[in-house]
Design an enzyme around this catalytic site. Structure first.
Site, PDB file in Angstrom:
ATOM      1  NE  ARG A   1      -3.297   0.751   2.849  1.00  0.00           N
ATOM      2  CZ  ARG A   1      -4.234   0.963   3.774  1.00  0.00           C
ATOM      3  NH1 ARG A   1      -5.072  -0.011   4.097  1.00  0.00           N
ATOM      4  NH2 ARG A   1      -4.331   2.127   4.374  1.00  0.00           N
TER       5      ARG A   1
ATOM      6  NE  ARG B   1      -2.532   5.601   6.988  1.00  0.00           N
ATOM      7  CZ  ARG B   1      -2.374   4.284   6.934  1.00  0.00           C
ATOM      8  NH1 ARG B   1      -1.181   3.761   6.821  1.00  0.00           N
ATOM      9  NH2 ARG B   1      -3.422   3.502   6.982  1.00  0.00           N
TER      10      ARG B   1
HETATM   11  P1  AMP Z   1      -7.835   3.782   6.282  1.00  0.00           P
HETATM   12  O1  AMP Z   1      -7.825   2.609   5.383  1.00  0.00           O
HETATM   13  O2  AMP Z   1      -9.060   3.848   7.147  1.00  0.00           O
HETATM   14  O3  AMP Z   1      -6.582   3.921   7.092  1.00  0.00           O
HETATM   15  O4  AMP Z   1      -7.924   5.080   5.341  1.00  0.00           O
HETATM   16  C1  AMP Z   1      -6.915   5.354   4.398  1.00  0.00           C
HETATM   17  C2  AMP Z   1      -6.873   6.840   4.111  1.00  0.00           C
HETATM   18  O5  AMP Z   1      -8.149   7.288   3.602  1.00  0.00           O
HETATM   19  C3  AMP Z   1      -6.627   7.718   5.330  1.00  0.00           C
HETATM   20  O6  AMP Z   1      -5.239   7.828   5.651  1.00  0.00           O
HETATM   21  C4  AMP Z   1      -7.226   9.043   4.850  1.00  0.00           C
HETATM   22  O7  AMP Z   1      -6.377   9.676   3.917  1.00  0.00           O
HETATM   23  C5  AMP Z   1      -8.455   8.569   4.092  1.00  0.00           C
HETATM   24  N1  AMP Z   1      -9.630   8.456   5.006  1.00  0.00           N
HETATM   25  C6  AMP Z   1     -10.278   7.309   5.362  1.00  0.00           C
HETATM   26  N2  AMP Z   1     -11.301   7.562   6.186  1.00  0.00           N
HETATM   27  C7  AMP Z   1     -11.312   8.910   6.379  1.00  0.00           C
HETATM   28  C8  AMP Z   1     -12.112   9.788   7.129  1.00  0.00           C
HETATM   29  N3  AMP Z   1     -13.130   9.340   7.892  1.00  0.00           N
HETATM   30  N4  AMP Z   1     -11.833  11.121   7.091  1.00  0.00           N
HETATM   31  C9  AMP Z   1     -10.825  11.588   6.326  1.00  0.00           C
HETATM   32  N5  AMP Z   1     -10.015  10.812   5.607  1.00  0.00           N
HETATM   33  C10 AMP Z   1     -10.233   9.475   5.614  1.00  0.00           C
END
Ligand code: AMP
Length: 197
Positions: free
Chosen positions: A134, A145
């Site tokens: 990823r 993150r």
């Molecule tokens: P995740 O797989 O949940 O870690 O999401 C991957 C990326 O998607 C995050 O690092 C953000 O860039 C974006 N993202 C996912 N969910 C959100 C959210 N609720 N608000 C803002 N950005 C999000």
């Protein structure tokens, strides 16, 4: 009707557990990260709006994210409820979700908090980076993150905690053990597994 959130740092296994729990309770698992990654892969307009943000590990705007979630929760399969993974990600998004659910006369049943020590999340994320490649799993982006999680996302647990709906789960152990822990904690709160699962 079962309406759940799963919250935990990156690398806590919330994606995997979210899918399992959603299946057990007969509701769709909705991951905003997956929705955004699919949009990027398909080259849609949403994808082009979010690509660079995701790659940097930053958050997509609250307005855009909440609009995407509202649309997804309005689809037919979410009539039976839902499990949201990765949303809300900050207190503003909590307010957006509250407004949306209130407008429908609905409320959340439980917020699953998956706790994993920081070292363990980092180790799991580095492994996933090697396995899945990823683009947001590089060391620098991982650090960003996790910092955003601690600063912006962890506070939402205080908000939901004050409502008495947070279920804390120890996220260290085998996948099956953790799934069983979550299911029994939800059942202890009176939530019923779907007959179909
Ligand atoms: P995740 O797989 O949940 O870690 O999401 C991957 C990326 O998607 C995050 O690092 C953000 O860039 C974006 N993202 C996912 N969910 C959100 C959210 N609720 N608000 C803002 N950005 C999000």
């Amino acid at each position: 009707m079962t309406r759940l959130l799963i919250v935990g740092p990156q690398g806590s296994g919330k994606g995997t557990q979210g899918v399992r729990i959603a299946e057990a309770f007969g509701v769709p698992a909705i991951s905003t990260g997956d929705v955004f990654r699919a949009a990027v892969a398909e080259g849609t307009e949403l994808g082009s709006q979010v690509k660079a943000i995701i790659e940097a590990g930053d958050l997509v705007s609250d307005e855009l994210t909440s609009a995407v979630v509202r649309e997804r929760l309005s689809q037919d399969d979410a009539e039976v409820g839902f499990l949201l993974d990765g949303y809300p990600r900050n207190v503003t998004q909590v307010m957006h979700l509250d407004e949306f659910l209130e407008g429908r006369g609905e409320e959340l049943d439980a917020v699953i908090e998956l706790s994993v020590p920081r070292d363990e999340s980092i180790a799991r994320l580095s492994l996933r980076a090697q396995e899945q490649g990823r683009t947001d799993d590089t060391e620098e982006v991982i650090a960003n993150r996790l910092a955003i999680y601690e600063r912006e996302t962890a506070p939402i647990l205080g908000v939901y905690g004050a409502r008495g709906i947070v279920v804390q789960i120890d996220g260290v152990g085998s996948l099956d053990d953790i799934t069983a822990r979550i299911i029994s904690a939800l059942e202890a709160r009176g939530l019923n597994r779907s007959a179909a699962a």
